[in-house]
Motif scaffolding. Structure first.
Motif, PDB file in Angstrom:
ATOM      1  N   PHE A 127     -54.827 -59.147  19.511  1.00  0.00           N
ATOM      2  CA  PHE A 127     -53.917 -58.276  18.764  1.00  0.00           C
ATOM      3  C   PHE A 127     -53.955 -58.639  17.292  1.00  0.00           C
ATOM      4  O   PHE A 127     -54.513 -59.657  16.895  1.00  0.00           O
ATOM      5  N   GLU A 128     -53.327 -57.823  16.472  1.00  0.00           N
ATOM      6  CA  GLU A 128     -53.306 -58.032  15.022  1.00  0.00           C
ATOM      7  C   GLU A 128     -52.672 -59.380  14.670  1.00  0.00           C
ATOM      8  O   GLU A 128     -51.698 -59.802  15.291  1.00  0.00           O
ATOM      9  N   GLU A 129     -53.262 -60.038  13.667  1.00  0.00           N
ATOM     10  CA  GLU A 129     -52.788 -61.347  13.222  1.00  0.00           C
ATOM     11  C   GLU A 129     -51.343 -61.257  12.711  1.00  0.00           C
ATOM     12  O   GLU A 129     -51.009 -60.396  11.903  1.00  0.00           O
ATOM     13  N   VAL A 130     -50.502 -62.185  13.208  1.00  0.00           N
ATOM     14  CA  VAL A 130     -49.122 -62.295  12.747  1.00  0.00           C
ATOM     15  C   VAL A 130     -49.027 -63.641  12.047  1.00  0.00           C
ATOM     16  O   VAL A 130     -48.820 -64.679  12.672  1.00  0.00           O
ATOM     17  N   LYS A 131     -49.239 -63.611  10.734  1.00  0.00           N
ATOM     18  CA  LYS A 131     -49.329 -64.843   9.959  1.00  0.00           C
ATOM     19  C   LYS A 131     -48.733 -64.604   8.581  1.00  0.00           C
ATOM     20  O   LYS A 131     -48.925 -63.535   7.996  1.00  0.00           O
ATOM     21  N   ALA A 132     -48.018 -65.621   8.063  1.00  0.00           N
ATOM     22  CA  ALA A 132     -47.414 -65.500   6.736  1.00  0.00           C
ATOM     23  C   ALA A 132     -47.430 -66.848   6.030  1.00  0.00           C
ATOM     24  O   ALA A 132     -47.519 -67.906   6.672  1.00  0.00           O
ATOM     25  N   LYS A 133     -47.334 -66.778   4.682  1.00  0.00           N
ATOM     26  CA  LYS A 133     -47.366 -67.986   3.870  1.00  0.00           C
ATOM     27  C   LYS A 133     -46.309 -67.894   2.771  1.00  0.00           C
ATOM     28  O   LYS A 133     -46.111 -66.823   2.198  1.00  0.00           O
ATOM     29  N   ASN A 134     -45.663 -69.014   2.518  1.00  0.00           N
ATOM     30  CA  ASN A 134     -44.684 -69.119   1.438  1.00  0.00           C
ATOM     31  C   ASN A 134     -45.157 -70.250   0.520  1.00  0.00           C
ATOM     32  O   ASN A 134     -45.265 -71.395   0.962  1.00  0.00           O
ATOM     33  N   ASP A 135     -45.474 -69.935  -0.740  1.00  0.00           N
ATOM     34  CA  ASP A 135     -45.987 -70.917  -1.704  1.00  0.00           C
ATOM     35  C   ASP A 135     -44.927 -71.446  -2.653  1.00  0.00           C
ATOM     36  O   ASP A 135     -45.250 -72.068  -3.665  1.00  0.00           O
ATOM     37  N   ALA A 136     -43.661 -71.192  -2.360  1.00  0.00           N
ATOM     38  CA  ALA A 136     -42.590 -71.610  -3.265  1.00  0.00           C
ATOM     39  C   ALA A 136     -41.510 -72.390  -2.513  1.00  0.00           C
ATOM     40  O   ALA A 136     -40.320 -72.135  -2.647  1.00  0.00           O
ATOM     41  N   VAL A 137     -41.938 -73.351  -1.708  1.00  0.00           N
ATOM     42  CA  VAL A 137     -41.023 -74.146  -0.895  1.00  0.00           C
ATOM     43  C   VAL A 137     -40.659 -75.429  -1.651  1.00  0.00           C
ATOM     44  O   VAL A 137     -41.533 -76.083  -2.211  1.00  0.00           O
ATOM     45  N   THR A 138     -39.401 -75.754  -1.656  1.00  0.00           N
ATOM     46  CA  THR A 138     -38.924 -76.977  -2.297  1.00  0.00           C
ATOM     47  C   THR A 138     -38.931 -78.111  -1.277  1.00  0.00           C
ATOM     48  O   THR A 138     -38.507 -77.924  -0.133  1.00  0.00           O
ATOM     49  N   CYS A 139     -39.410 -79.272  -1.705  1.00  0.00           N
ATOM     50  CA  CYS A 139     -39.387 -80.463  -0.862  1.00  0.00           C
ATOM     51  C   CYS A 139     -38.974 -81.640  -1.729  1.00  0.00           C
ATOM     52  O   CYS A 139     -39.462 -81.796  -2.855  1.00  0.00           O
ATOM     53  N   VAL A 140     -38.070 -82.468  -1.215  1.00  0.00           N
ATOM     54  CA  VAL A 140     -37.603 -83.655  -1.914  1.00  0.00           C
ATOM     55  C   VAL A 140     -37.825 -84.863  -1.008  1.00  0.00           C
ATOM     56  O   VAL A 140     -37.498 -84.823   0.178  1.00  0.00           O
ATOM     57  N   LEU A 141     -38.393 -85.916  -1.570  1.00  0.00           N
ATOM     58  CA  LEU A 141     -38.644 -87.157  -0.835  1.00  0.00           C
ATOM     59  C   LEU A 141     -38.014 -88.319  -1.584  1.00  0.00           C
ATOM     60  O   LEU A 141     -38.182 -88.448  -2.796  1.00  0.00           O
ATOM     61  N   ASN A 142     -37.295 -89.147  -0.853  1.00  0.00           N
ATOM     62  CA  ASN A 142     -36.816 -90.407  -1.412  1.00  0.00           C
ATOM     63  C   ASN A 142     -37.821 -91.463  -0.955  1.00  0.00           C
ATOM     64  O   ASN A 142     -37.824 -91.847   0.219  1.00  0.00           O
ATOM     65  N   PRO A 143     -38.712 -91.928  -1.855  1.00  0.00           N
ATOM     66  CA  PRO A 143     -39.769 -92.850  -1.432  1.00  0.00           C
ATOM     67  C   PRO A 143     -39.255 -94.226  -1.001  1.00  0.00           C
ATOM     68  O   PRO A 143     -39.954 -94.940  -0.305  1.00  0.00           O
ATOM     69  N   LYS A 144     -38.036 -94.557  -1.390  1.00  0.00           N
ATOM     70  CA  LYS A 144     -37.472 -95.861  -0.992  1.00  0.00           C
ATOM     71  C   LYS A 144     -36.973 -95.850   0.441  1.00  0.00           C
ATOM     72  O   LYS A 144     -37.057 -96.857   1.133  1.00  0.00           O
ATOM     73  N   THR A 145     -36.426 -94.710   0.877  1.00  0.00           N
ATOM     74  CA  THR A 145     -35.820 -94.655   2.210  1.00  0.00           C
ATOM     75  C   THR A 145     -36.624 -93.831   3.212  1.00  0.00           C
ATOM     76  O   THR A 145     -36.376 -93.917   4.410  1.00  0.00           O
ATOM     77  N   GLY A 146     -37.547 -92.991   2.720  1.00  0.00           N
ATOM     78  CA  GLY A 146     -38.300 -92.110   3.609  1.00  0.00           C
ATOM     79  C   GLY A 146     -37.549 -90.852   3.983  1.00  0.00           C
ATOM     80  O   GLY A 146     -38.028 -90.050   4.789  1.00  0.00           O
ATOM     81  N   GLU A 147     -36.367 -90.642   3.389  1.00  0.00           N
ATOM     82  CA  GLU A 147     -35.623 -89.419   3.661  1.00  0.00           C
ATOM     83  C   GLU A 147     -36.346 -88.245   3.011  1.00  0.00           C
ATOM     84  O   GLU A 147     -36.836 -88.343   1.885  1.00  0.00           O
ATOM     85  N   ILE A 148     -36.406 -87.135   3.732  1.00  0.00           N
ATOM     86  CA  ILE A 148     -37.129 -85.964   3.260  1.00  0.00           C
ATOM     87  C   ILE A 148     -36.319 -84.717   3.585  1.00  0.00           C
ATOM     88  O   ILE A 148     -35.634 -84.663   4.605  1.00  0.00           O
ATOM     89  N   ALA A 149     -36.380 -83.743   2.688  1.00  0.00           N
ATOM     90  CA  ALA A 149     -35.688 -82.476   2.899  1.00  0.00           C
ATOM     91  C   ALA A 149     -36.526 -81.361   2.293  1.00  0.00           C
ATOM     92  O   ALA A 149     -37.219 -81.568   1.299  1.00  0.00           O
ATOM     93  N   SER A 150     -36.463 -80.197   2.925  1.00  0.00           N
ATOM     94  CA  SER A 150     -37.165 -79.044   2.364  1.00  0.00           C
ATOM     95  C   SER A 150     -36.325 -77.788   2.553  1.00  0.00           C
ATOM     96  O   SER A 150     -35.473 -77.713   3.442  1.00  0.00           O
ATOM     97  N   LEU A 151     -36.602 -76.811   1.691  1.00  0.00           N
ATOM     98  CA  LEU A 151     -35.895 -75.542   1.727  1.00  0.00           C
ATOM     99  C   LEU A 151     -36.896 -74.428   1.470  1.00  0.00           C
ATOM    100  O   LEU A 151     -37.656 -74.489   0.497  1.00  0.00           O
ATOM    101  N   ALA A 152     -36.903 -73.442   2.350  1.00  0.00           N
ATOM    102  CA  ALA A 152     -37.777 -72.274   2.192  1.00  0.00           C
ATOM    103  C   ALA A 152     -36.925 -71.014   2.226  1.00  0.00           C
ATOM    104  O   ALA A 152     -36.109 -70.842   3.144  1.00  0.00           O
ATOM    105  N   LEU A 153     -37.101 -70.162   1.237  1.00  0.00           N
ATOM    106  CA  LEU A 153     -36.431 -68.863   1.249  1.00  0.00           C
ATOM    107  C   LEU A 153     -37.230 -67.941   2.161  1.00  0.00           C
ATOM    108  O   LEU A 153     -38.451 -67.824   2.034  1.00  0.00           O
ATOM    109  N   MET A 154     -36.546 -67.286   3.082  1.00  0.00           N
ATOM    110  CA  MET A 154     -37.230 -66.469   4.089  1.00  0.00           C
ATOM    111  C   MET A 154     -37.953 -65.278   3.451  1.00  0.00           C
ATOM    112  O   MET A 154     -39.020 -64.889   3.906  1.00  0.00           O
ATOM    113  N   LYS A 155     -37.393 -64.714   2.390  1.00  0.00           N
ATOM    114  CA  LYS A 155     -38.050 -63.581   1.726  1.00  0.00           C
ATOM    115  C   LYS A 155     -39.278 -64.021   0.928  1.00  0.00           C
ATOM    116  O   LYS A 155     -39.983 -63.181   0.384  1.00  0.00           O
TER     117      LYS A 155
END
Length: 179
Positions: free
Chosen positions: A38-66
């Protein structure tokens, strides 16, 4: 005078803490829910925010669905209006921790790390675990991970009309270089 000194010290403390974090606003998330023949169902978002605290390994990201782009405009419209309901649920977030992370031990050769955390999407939250390949680059720290999510775990219904053409099991790939 004491208040001014206190405020200045607090601002310096906030600035010092903020410098400990590495981030990007140009991370990439690609997902695919294609079914063979069937037809390809694929999408890409090139404007995702990611924050890493290199001391603790904590990581967070946020992607806007639109921010997800499809090859076919009608798929993008259906994705936003019928599936993820982007007006009602505008973003997806991940908050977690990279297990046994040691930024000082990173080299140009990628090393596998386990990343565990909570993925929130479409008003639902679920604990997930994935493997991430992490390495040091000239541009910062590169984090690449792939994992699967089930659309129904997040209350995303696939209409019966297209159920045979769209997979409930969605492959997700994240690529971040934090600085």
């Amino acid at each position: 005078m004491k208040k001014i000194t206190l405020i200045a010290m607090m601002l310096l403390a906030v600035t010092a803490v903020a410098q400990d974090k590495m981030m990007t606003k140009t991370g990439k998330i690609t997902f695919e829910a294609s079914v063979p023949a069937f037809e390809e169902v694929k999408a890409k978002n090139d404007a995702v925010t990611c924050v890493l605290n290199p001391k603790t390994g904590e990581i967070a990201s946020l992607a806007l669905m639109k921010g997800f782009r499809f090859k076919v405009a009608l798929m993008e419209e259906h994705f936003n209006e019928n599936y993820v309901e982007s007006d009602k649920y505008p973003k997806s977030t991940f908050k977690g921790k990279i297990e046994n992370f040691d930024a000082s031990a990173l080299t140009a050769t990628p090393k596998d790390y386990t990343i565990k955390g909570k993925l929130e999407m479409h008003g639902k939250s679920k604990d997930i675990s994935m493997t991430g390949k992490i390495r040091k680059t000239d541009g910062g720290i590169e984090i690449i991970s792939s994992f699967y999510v089930n659309a129904d775990d997040y209350g995303i219904a696939i209409p019966s009309v297209v159920k045979s053409k769209v997979s409930n099991k969605v492959a997700v790939k994240c690529e971040f270089t934090v600085k």
